[in-house]
Design an enzyme around this catalytic site. Structure first.
Site, PDB file in Angstrom:
ATOM      1  N   LYS A 133      -9.318 -26.926 -38.546  1.00 45.92           N
ATOM      2  CA  LYS A 133      -9.028 -25.878 -37.568  1.00 45.92           C
ATOM      3  C   LYS A 133      -8.718 -26.486 -36.204  1.00 45.92           C
ATOM      4  O   LYS A 133      -9.502 -27.264 -35.662  1.00 45.92           O
ATOM      5  CB  LYS A 133     -10.248 -24.963 -37.420  1.00 45.92           C
ATOM      6  CG  LYS A 133     -10.132 -23.661 -38.165  1.00 45.92           C
ATOM      7  CD  LYS A 133     -11.411 -22.876 -38.045  1.00 45.92           C
ATOM      8  CE  LYS A 133     -11.203 -21.630 -37.239  1.00 45.92           C
ATOM      9  NZ  LYS A 133     -12.430 -20.829 -37.161  1.00 45.92           N
ATOM     10  N   LEU A 134      -7.568 -26.114 -35.671  1.00 44.23           N
ATOM     11  CA  LEU A 134      -7.116 -26.615 -34.366  1.00 44.23           C
ATOM     12  C   LEU A 134      -6.704 -25.433 -33.499  1.00 44.23           C
ATOM     13  O   LEU A 134      -6.208 -24.423 -34.011  1.00 44.23           O
ATOM     14  CB  LEU A 134      -5.899 -27.529 -34.551  1.00 44.23           C
ATOM     15  CG  LEU A 134      -6.077 -28.779 -35.420  1.00 44.23           C
ATOM     16  CD1 LEU A 134      -4.746 -29.251 -35.960  1.00 44.23           C
ATOM     17  CD2 LEU A 134      -6.728 -29.884 -34.615  1.00 44.23           C
TER      18      LEU A 134
END
EC number: 2.2.1.2
Length: 321
Positions: A133-134
């Protein structure tokens, strides 16, 4: 007897937005999403003490690390420990978040993504079952583009606008998480209203527009609506690729009548007013994001909030190292 949750699952992959193992078992979630805030909450629960102890033990067995490196590795290992346990419960994937303070650094995001996947591999988990997750900053999206080319799947979060979504699609990321409730919060405050009917909710409309844009232009990136404030928002997005829903709303859906749910999003019945492909060059991305007061504010606020909760978790772990 069928209920709204079971009915929703007919049209949409339902994901539990939690790091609580008991909840995952209860609602039969396909995947799970975690973030620093959720892991911080869970890590404060005595039942997860063994996961913290294991992370500390893992770090203490490593020699030659500075205090800063020890802390960073302990946090990463703790996140992965949660992920490993979650994957014993859900049949699909877990999303594990990169340090939000790296949101404006391409190289640091890529490095952290690779390190998390390496920790999962060490624990016997195939990278196909993990989403990194970014944040949906320019740098986060560019980092995702690099990671995806290496076969590391990414989930771009803190996404509040079509320009962010379009850039993610062009980067060929696996999945995006456009936020609903935080958009609703912004416009409730700005317009001084108590709430919106689900079909007119700005957060719901944002996800509908992104979904339609992706399907019209044939992008393979999946759309996972996130950050819901009420069950009506989730029902209005029935048919979206995935929806990640908090435990309290999963319970409300479970107790609601199945007749409330009908398919609202359909890739074969798209609206006629979908824009052509957007210009996702660096300069235009920054301008469009800046020009969208809500998206600009909410992206920054979300990054700060996740960073804040990560610092709280670090302070908790620091005492144990």
């Amino acid at each position: 007897m069928s209920n709204a949750l079971e009915e929703l699952k007919k049209y949409t992959t339902v994901v539990a937005d939690t790091a609580d193992f008991d909840v995952l078992s209860k609602y039969g979630s396909q995947d799970s999403t975690t973030n620093p805030s959720l892991v911080f909450q869970a890590a404060s629960d005595p039942k997860y003490k063994s996961l913290i102890d294991d992370a500390i033990k893992y770090v203490n067995a490593k020699s030659g690390l500075s205090e800063k490196e020890k802390l960073s590795l302990a946090i990463d290992k703790l996140f992965v420990n949660f992920g490993v346990e979650i994957l014993k419960i859900v049949p699909g994937r877990v999303s594990t978040e990169v340090d939000a303070r790296l949101s404006y650094d391409i190289d640091a995001n890529v490095k952290k993504g690779r390190e998390l996947i390496a920790l999962y591999k060490e624990a016997g988990i195939d990278k196909e079952r993990v989403l990194i997750k970014l944040a949906s900053t320019w740098e986060g999206i560019e980092a995702a583009k690099i990671l995806e080319k290496e076969g590391i799947h990414c989930n771009l979060t803190l996404l509040f606008s079509l320009i962010q979504a379009a850039a993610c699609a062009e980067a060929q990321v696996t999945l995006i998480s456009p936020f609903v409730g935080r958009i609703t919060d912004f416009y409730k405050s700005k317009q001084g209203v108590a709430g919106f009917e689900a079909s007119k909710d700005p957060g719901v409309i944002s996800v509908q527009q992104i979904y339609s844009y992706f399907k019209k232009h044939g992008y393979k990136t999946s759309v996972m609506g996130a950050s819901f404030r009420n069950k009506e928002q989730t029902i209005e997005l029935a048919g979206c690729d995935l929806l990640t829903i908090s435990p309290n709303l999963l319970e409300e859906l479970k107790n609601a009548d199945a007749s409330l749910v009908t398919k609202k999003l359909d890739s074969t019945k798209l609206p006629s007013d979908i824009p052509n492909k957007l210009d996702v060059s660096h300069s235009n991305f920054l301008w469009e994001l800046n020009d969208n007061e809500m998206a600009y504010f909410k992206t920054g606020e979300g990054i700060r909030k996740f960073a804040e909760d990560l610092v709280k978790l670090e302070n908790q772990i620091k005492k144990l190292l």
